[in-house]
Design a protein around this motif. Structure first.
Motif, mmCIF file in Angstrom:
data_model
loop_
_atom_site.group_PDB
_atom_site.id
_atom_site.type_symbol
_atom_site.label_atom_id
_atom_site.label_comp_id
_atom_site.label_asym_id
_atom_site.label_seq_id
_atom_site.Cartn_x
_atom_site.Cartn_y
_atom_site.Cartn_z
ATOM 1 N N GLU A 113 0.895 -1.385 -0.129
ATOM 2 C CA GLU A 113 -0.019 0.146 -0.041
ATOM 3 C C GLU A 113 0.891 1.472 0.089
ATOM 4 O O GLU A 113 0.614 2.225 0.827
ATOM 5 N N TYR A 114 1.885 1.132 -0.994
ATOM 6 C CA TYR A 114 2.780 2.274 -0.990
ATOM 7 C C TYR A 114 2.931 2.865 -2.310
ATOM 8 O O TYR A 114 3.283 1.943 -3.200
ATOM 9 N N ASP A 115 2.856 3.966 -2.608
ATOM 10 C CA ASP A 115 3.272 4.578 -4.190
ATOM 11 C C ASP A 115 4.369 4.986 -4.272
ATOM 12 O O ASP A 115 5.102 6.150 -3.677
ATOM 13 N N LEU A 116 5.542 4.482 -4.922
ATOM 14 C CA LEU A 116 6.586 4.824 -5.059
ATOM 15 C C LEU A 116 6.902 6.174 -5.940
ATOM 16 O O LEU A 116 7.858 6.657 -5.634
ATOM 17 N N THR A 117 5.984 6.364 -6.771
ATOM 18 C CA THR A 117 5.721 7.693 -7.568
ATOM 19 C C THR A 117 5.664 8.979 -6.498
ATOM 20 O O THR A 117 6.411 10.051 -6.893
ATOM 21 N N THR A 118 4.468 8.921 -5.878
ATOM 22 C CA THR A 118 4.231 9.936 -4.875
ATOM 23 C C THR A 118 4.949 10.013 -3.628
ATOM 24 O O THR A 118 4.909 10.729 -3.145
ATOM 25 N N GLY A 119 5.213 8.742 -3.165
ATOM 26 C CA GLY A 119 5.784 8.823 -1.893
ATOM 27 C C GLY A 119 4.893 8.566 -0.831
ATOM 28 O O GLY A 119 5.138 8.567 0.387
ATOM 29 N N GLY A 122 -0.365 3.982 -1.205
ATOM 30 C CA GLY A 122 -0.995 3.459 -2.416
ATOM 31 C C GLY A 122 -2.613 2.555 -2.047
ATOM 32 O O GLY A 122 -2.608 2.360 -0.774
ATOM 33 N N SER A 123 -2.674 1.875 -3.058
ATOM 34 C CA SER A 123 -3.908 0.860 -2.741
ATOM 35 C C SER A 123 -3.777 -0.689 -3.147
ATOM 36 O O SER A 123 -2.999 -0.671 -4.136
ATOM 37 N N ARG A 124 -3.878 -1.539 -2.272
ATOM 38 C CA ARG A 124 -3.546 -2.812 -2.413
ATOM 39 C C ARG A 124 -4.457 -3.364 -3.872
ATOM 40 O O ARG A 124 -3.903 -4.350 -4.497
ATOM 41 N N ARG A 125 -5.313 -2.553 -3.939
ATOM 42 C CA ARG A 125 -6.197 -3.117 -5.207
ATOM 43 C C ARG A 125 -5.593 -2.843 -6.601
ATOM 44 O O ARG A 125 -5.896 -3.566 -7.293
ATOM 45 N N THR A 323 -0.850 -13.266 -1.081
ATOM 46 C CA THR A 323 -1.781 -13.658 -2.161
ATOM 47 C C THR A 323 -1.683 -12.708 -3.427
ATOM 48 O O THR A 323 -1.607 -13.246 -4.683
ATOM 49 N N LEU A 324 -1.510 -11.712 -3.369
ATOM 50 C CA LEU A 324 -1.212 -10.601 -4.315
ATOM 51 C C LEU A 324 -0.103 -11.116 -4.947
ATOM 52 O O LEU A 324 -0.048 -10.725 -6.259
ATOM 53 N N ALA A 325 0.915 -11.186 -4.365
ATOM 54 C CA ALA A 325 2.398 -11.330 -5.110
ATOM 55 C C ALA A 325 2.114 -12.509 -5.959
ATOM 56 O O ALA A 325 2.621 -12.438 -7.224
ATOM 57 N N ALA A 326 1.474 -13.830 -5.801
ATOM 58 C CA ALA A 326 1.298 -14.732 -6.405
ATOM 59 C C ALA A 326 0.354 -14.515 -7.620
ATOM 60 O O ALA A 326 0.660 -15.124 -8.503
ATOM 61 N N LEU A 327 -0.597 -13.861 -7.355
ATOM 62 C CA LEU A 327 -1.653 -13.470 -8.264
ATOM 63 C C LEU A 327 -1.088 -12.710 -9.190
ATOM 64 O O LEU A 327 -1.148 -12.970 -10.646
ATOM 65 N N GLU A 328 -0.349 -11.635 -8.943
ATOM 66 C CA GLU A 328 0.316 -10.793 -9.814
ATOM 67 C C GLU A 328 1.188 -11.645 -10.684
ATOM 68 O O GLU A 328 1.409 -11.413 -11.899
ATOM 69 N N HIS A 329 1.977 -12.338 -10.054
ATOM 70 C CA HIS A 329 3.137 -13.155 -10.951
ATOM 71 C C HIS A 329 2.311 -14.045 -11.973
ATOM 72 O O HIS A 329 2.828 -14.054 -13.189
#
Length: 457
Positions: A113-119, A122-125, A323-329
């Protein structure tokens, strides 16, 4: 005169401190809580043996038992196994196998839940939504912890305190004795059954629509199928009817994927096709045909997905970084047109010729182990409630000990390291190669040799 107390067999048992101070226990280095529990458990078991009329065990035997208990208390019960059943999506064995690096992004700190662009936050969605909409063409997507949760959330967001129309043929019981009606009613919606078990017509839905109707729902019947004198409307017909009455059409696919299935399997579980047919929302499991982790994937219109995302149950059903890491992969593999990097896809698309060649090579290496060996064609299953009436042709090795029982051989393989799970049929243990990763074949061969040698000893 010797007192009865001095003759008691219980007095021969070691005290807890004696067990704890023995080097066999101290060498385990498991900590005092586990050690004390194991010592007390071993002594209690020894006392129970005496009470049952058995001879009192020696002090060494009690300490050995305590060591065994201690190891069991400290061990994890979730173990990796070699799936040699031929069932690709085996619910009891964890459903879809994941790629070895599927969880890499979540092993340490990550941008959950962190946006690298804005610092900023972010949203996990965001992590899976862009991939899901890109693959499906849907306006929006949401990921929850399983498909049942996805259905409950869809109904809670659209039809709380309203009627949801569903065919009687879809009110089935799924794994673990859970029943579709019980799950759906947890949403606060009221189910309105239409049609009959084997034949439901569009007019049955139309006749049931009224002021209290909240949605029309279609549910995949999982491992249940009715054939012969059957009928049900197409998804496109249901979507058209729902929209004519300004109602949402919700479709639970159960299992879905974005890539073609083997030719021997019916074309089923295509979320893109169902969205194009007019469904406002479709949902399916992440750990079935898709080949990812356990998750409930919802695709649909922006308005409906946003309504679901704002519902309080969305917080209760949300997924974590693993879950999100495995799904995104998994989704990224499909997006890059590299589906072969997804183990489930790879297993389902293996040819019978390739599997037979692997089976013959492995069978040659099993010669001289006191086993009757047979290589035969097999009918491998998809599993996970997907395509219950269809199979994929494969190859398997049938094993039968010349001495001892095949049941005992199967038991030794289950208890080995790694554990090997095959299929007992026709007085043989069958090793199906479709679900055995080629990288695990050396471990499989070692396990078979070990189990066979112990069997003959």
């Amino acid at each position: 005169m010797v007192s009865n107390m001095s003759q008691s067999p219980y007095r021969s048992l070691p005290a807890v401190d004696a067990v704890l101070s023995d080097s066999r226990m101290t060498n385990l280095e498991l900590g005092p809580i586990v050690a004390v529990e194991a010592a007390r458990s071993a002594i209690a078991q020894a006392r129970a043996q005496i009470a049952a009329g058995e001879e009192a065990p020696s002090q060494d035997a009690v300490i050995d038992l305590a060591v065994e208990h201690a190891r069991g208390l400290a061990a994890t019960s979730l173990r990796a196994v070699i799936n040699a059943t031929g069932v690709v999506i085996h619910t009891n064995l964890g459903r879809a196998p994941l790629a070895t690096d599927a969880l890499r992004a979540a092993q340490g700190a990550c941008t959950l839940e962190y946006d690298l662009t804005t610092g900023g936050r972010g949203s996990r969605r965001d992590h899976a939504e862009a991939l899901l909409t890109g693959l499906s063409g849907a306006e929006a997507a949401l990921v929850v912890n399983n498909c049942a949760a996805a259905v409950v959330l869809m109904l809670a967001a659209t039809s709380k305190d309203k009627e949801v129309l569903i065919s009687r043929s879809e009110l089935v019981e799924i794994g673990g004795s859970f029943r579709i009606p019980d799950i759906l009613e947890c949403s606060g919606a009221r189910l309105r059954e239409v049609g009959t078990t084997n034949r439901t017509y569009l007019k049955d839905y139309e006749g049931a629509i009224g002021p209290q109707t909240g949605a029309i729902l279609r549910v995949h019947p999982s491992n249940f199928s009715v054939t012969g004198f059957v009928h049900r409307p197409t998804p496109a017909e249901l979507a058209s009817l729902a929209h004519d009455h300004e109602l949402p059409f919700l479709h639970d696919l159960g299992s879905g994927t974005f890539i073609p299935l083997p030719d021997s399997l019916p074309a089923d579980g295509d979320p893109v096709q169902e969205l194009e047919a007019g469904a406002d929302c479709v949902c399916f499991s992440g750990d079935k045909l898709l080949g990812g982790p356990q998750a409930g994937i919802v695709l649909g219109t922006q308005a409906m997905i946003d309504t679901m995302a704002r519902h309080p149950l969305a917080r209760a059903f949300r997924v974590g970084k693993l879950t999100l890491a495995a799904l995104e992969h998994t989704l990224a593999s499909y997006r890059r047109a590299q589906p072969e990097s997804v183990p489930t896809y790879r297993m389902l698309h293996l040819s019978a010729e390739t599997l037979r060649e692997r089976a013959m090579n492995l069978a040659k290496q099993l010669e001289g182990l006191g086993l009757e060996i047979e290589v035969a064609s097999s009918e491998d299953a998809v599993g996970g409630g997907s395509h219950p009436d269809a199979t994929v042709e494969g190859a398997a090795i049938g094993l039968r000990p010349r001495e001892g029982s095949v049941t005992r051989l199967s038991e030794r393989l289950r208890r080995g390291s790694p554990a090997v799970i095959g299929t007992l049929r026709d007085d043989r243990l069958w090793i199906h190669l479709r679900t055995v990763d080629p990288a695990d074949e050396s471990a499989l061969l070692k396990a078979l040799r070990s189990a066979s040698q112990v069997q003959r000893a």
